[in-house]
Write a protein that holds these residues in place. Structure first.
Motif, short mmCIF file in Angstrom:
data_model
loop_
_atom_site.label_atom_id
_atom_site.label_comp_id
_atom_site.label_asym_id
_atom_site.label_seq_id
_atom_site.Cartn_x
_atom_site.Cartn_y
_atom_site.Cartn_z
N GLY A 182 50.40 44.10 34.67
CA GLY A 182 50.39 42.98 33.36
C GLY A 182 49.64 41.30 33.46
O GLY A 182 49.05 40.91 32.15
N LEU A 183 48.31 41.70 34.10
CA LEU A 183 47.17 41.33 34.25
C LEU A 183 45.68 41.77 33.72
O LEU A 183 45.28 43.31 33.62
N PRO A 184 44.88 41.04 32.91
CA PRO A 184 43.47 42.06 32.48
C PRO A 184 43.02 41.81 33.91
O PRO A 184 42.60 40.97 34.44
N ILE A 185 42.18 43.32 33.81
CA ILE A 185 41.14 43.53 35.08
C ILE A 185 40.23 42.65 34.75
O ILE A 185 39.34 43.85 34.03
N PRO A 186 39.77 41.96 35.41
CA PRO A 186 38.46 41.61 35.11
C PRO A 186 37.85 42.30 34.58
O PRO A 186 37.30 43.86 35.52
N ASP A 187 36.55 42.56 33.64
CA ASP A 187 35.17 43.66 33.95
C ASP A 187 35.03 43.35 35.11
O ASP A 187 34.31 44.29 35.22
N VAL A 188 34.18 42.88 35.66
CA VAL A 188 33.65 43.09 37.28
C VAL A 188 34.50 42.11 38.50
O VAL A 188 35.19 41.25 38.04
N PRO A 189 34.25 43.07 39.64
CA PRO A 189 34.92 42.57 40.37
C PRO A 189 34.67 40.68 40.80
O PRO A 189 34.11 40.51 40.68
N PRO A 190 35.75 40.01 41.05
CA PRO A 190 35.07 38.44 40.93
C PRO A 190 34.75 38.46 42.25
O PRO A 190 34.68 39.35 43.65
N GLU A 191 33.82 37.34 41.96
CA GLU A 191 32.68 37.42 43.69
C GLU A 191 33.69 36.76 44.98
O GLU A 191 35.11 36.19 44.62
N PRO A 192 33.15 36.76 46.07
CA PRO A 192 34.39 36.17 46.98
C PRO A 192 34.19 34.73 46.87
O PRO A 192 33.96 34.03 46.29
N ARG A 193 35.91 34.70 47.18
CA ARG A 193 36.48 32.71 47.14
C ARG A 193 35.48 31.92 48.17
O ARG A 193 35.28 32.34 49.61
N SER A 194 35.43 31.24 47.80
CA SER A 194 34.95 29.43 48.89
C SER A 194 36.33 29.18 49.17
O SER A 194 36.47 29.04 50.21
N GLU A 195 37.46 29.30 48.53
CA GLU A 195 38.71 28.36 49.27
C GLU A 195 39.49 29.36 49.95
O GLU A 195 39.46 30.64 50.26
N GLN A 196 39.88 28.91 50.84
CA GLN A 196 40.65 29.71 52.23
C GLN A 196 42.27 29.64 51.66
O GLN A 196 43.06 29.15 52.43
N GLY A 197 42.38 30.45 51.33
CA GLY A 197 44.20 30.61 50.72
C GLY A 197 44.48 32.02 50.73
O GLY A 197 43.79 33.08 50.52
N ILE A 198 45.63 31.69 51.53
CA ILE A 198 46.04 33.26 51.83
C ILE A 198 47.63 33.44 50.98
O ILE A 198 48.41 32.20 50.94
N LEU A 199 47.38 34.16 50.02
CA LEU A 199 48.48 34.08 48.62
C LEU A 199 49.51 35.03 49.43
O LEU A 199 49.81 35.77 49.37
N ALA A 200 50.70 34.63 48.62
CA ALA A 200 51.92 35.88 48.68
C ALA A 200 53.13 34.81 46.88
O ALA A 200 53.03 34.21 46.85
#
Length: 378
Positions: A182-200
């Motif tokens: 359901g989400l648009p796939i980014p054209d290129v893979p996003p860069e590594p995150r600076s935030e330290q988050g675990i998502l659910a």
């Protein structure tokens, strides 16, 4: 009569997705809106007919017509005849060619409502076959769909095999089609995150197992300073999860945030995705996380996650219910940025197979193939 063709070469059809509601943040509702939009983009005339809820929470394209029979959820068994009549009127008024029931339970309305009408009927099952929820009516509805429908679409090969086993003399074809992303796939893979988050992400109900994530996090939080757990969703367990985090001493590093239509904002920030579910028929959230190159830690619950995850390739898969194992997998990813990146990039490549247009094309081929079969039979 020659039907007009969509820009993609198939005959343009008038398609109706019949669903309980689009007014709830849940996987089936998101998948319904996504498929409706993708089919409209491919040149089909698309309707969504809901039992209740006039305002969808997921955006529909301007070309998609939405109609709800009731403003709020009602005791539908007390309105059974009225619903059947409304469905029949809607199908006839709009000359529906293809009727897709988003839940096989809706066959109890669709079959009597469409008797004698020239259309193809498809049931779209979002639960595992074993999940009949203890309801005899669900078993009846599944049997009715197997006998009277052109196709039953399921999410995994394991469920396709279960339908075949339980309905050996079915008229319907049983077809595996994954849910569209359901989400648009980014054209290129996003860069590594600076935030330290675990998502659910998911409904705050026992099946989603967010209590198990909090248990696992409590065992390693002291070893991961600066990291946060974000659980995004609505449901009855919100207060219980917050209380659990407080009693476990991790209230300052666990957030329970409301569901939002634009869930991509959370994937864009997350460094790790965790699926602690007890039951999960497909696990669309796994593909959403992968689309944003977020590495996954998950329990191998049900056929859906087992089909979507590749241990040590795009995810770390843990035996169901092993809290220490879940904690250990999270600790391993927290401490290894290169592993997070490797798994995330592999997941991003895998997610591309589930783009909405690609899945819509497979639905299109399903009813086109069925039409050709029927024409040959005549």
């Amino acid at each position: 009569m020659t039907l007009p063709h969509s820009p993609n070469g198939h005959a343009a059809r008038t398609v109706c997705l019949f669903t309980g509601t689009l007014a709830a943040f849940a996987g089936a509702e998101r998948a319904t809106a996504t498929l409706a939009n993708a089919l409209a983009a491919r040149g089909h005339r698309v309707h969504v007919l809901s039992l209740w809820g006039h305002t969808p929470v997921f955006p529909l394209a301007p070309a998609v017509a939405h109609h709800a029979m009731f403003a709020e959820r009602v005791a539908f068994k007390h309105h059974y005849i009225a619903i059947v009549r409304q469905v029949r009127r809607y199908v006839r008024e709009h000359a529906i060619d293809v009727m897709i029931d988003v839940d096989p339970m809706l066959a109890l309305y669709t079959v009597p409502a469409t008797l004698g009408l020239p259309l193809r009927r498809i049931a779209w099952e979002h639960s595992t076959y074993a999940s009949d929820l203890g309801r005899r009516a669900r078993r009846w509805a599944r049997a009715l769909a197997a006998r009277r429908y052109d196709a039953v679409v399921v999410l995994t090969d394991a469920d396709r095999d279960a339908w075949r086993t339980h309905h050996p003399h079915a008229h319907a074809r049983f077809v595996t089609l994954p849910n569209p992303l359901g989400l648009p796939i980014p054209d290129v893979p996003p860069e590594p995150r600076s935030e330290q988050g675990i998502l659910a992400v998911g409904r705050l109900v026992p099946e989603k197992g967010f209590d198990r994530l909090i248990d696992a996090w409590a065992r390693i939080a002291c070893d991961a300073p600066g990291w946060q757990v974000r659980i995004v969703g609505d449901g009855p367990l919100r207060d219980a999860l917050l209380t659990q985090a407080d009693q476990a001493g991790v209230a300052n590093s666990v957030q329970v945030l409301p569901a939002v239509a634009d869930v991509a904002q959370h994937y864009a920030r997350a460094a790790i995705y965790c699926l602690p579910s007890r039951r999960e028929s497909f696990g669309l959230v796994l593909l959403e996380a992968k689309a944003y190159a977020v590495p996954v830690v998950a329990y191998a619950a049900d056929a859906g996650p087992r089909a979507l995850l590749h241990d040590e390739v795009d995810s770390l898969v843990v035996d169901d219910g092993d809290i220490d194992g879940l904690a250990g997998a999270l600790r391993r990813l927290i401490g290894n940025a290169s592993l997070r990146r490797r798994l995330g990039l592999a997941g991003y490549a895998h997610a591309k197979d589930f783009g909405a247009d690609a899945i819509a094309a497979r639905w299109e081929a399903l009813w086109a193939e069925r039409a050709s079969t029927l024409e040959r039979a005549r």
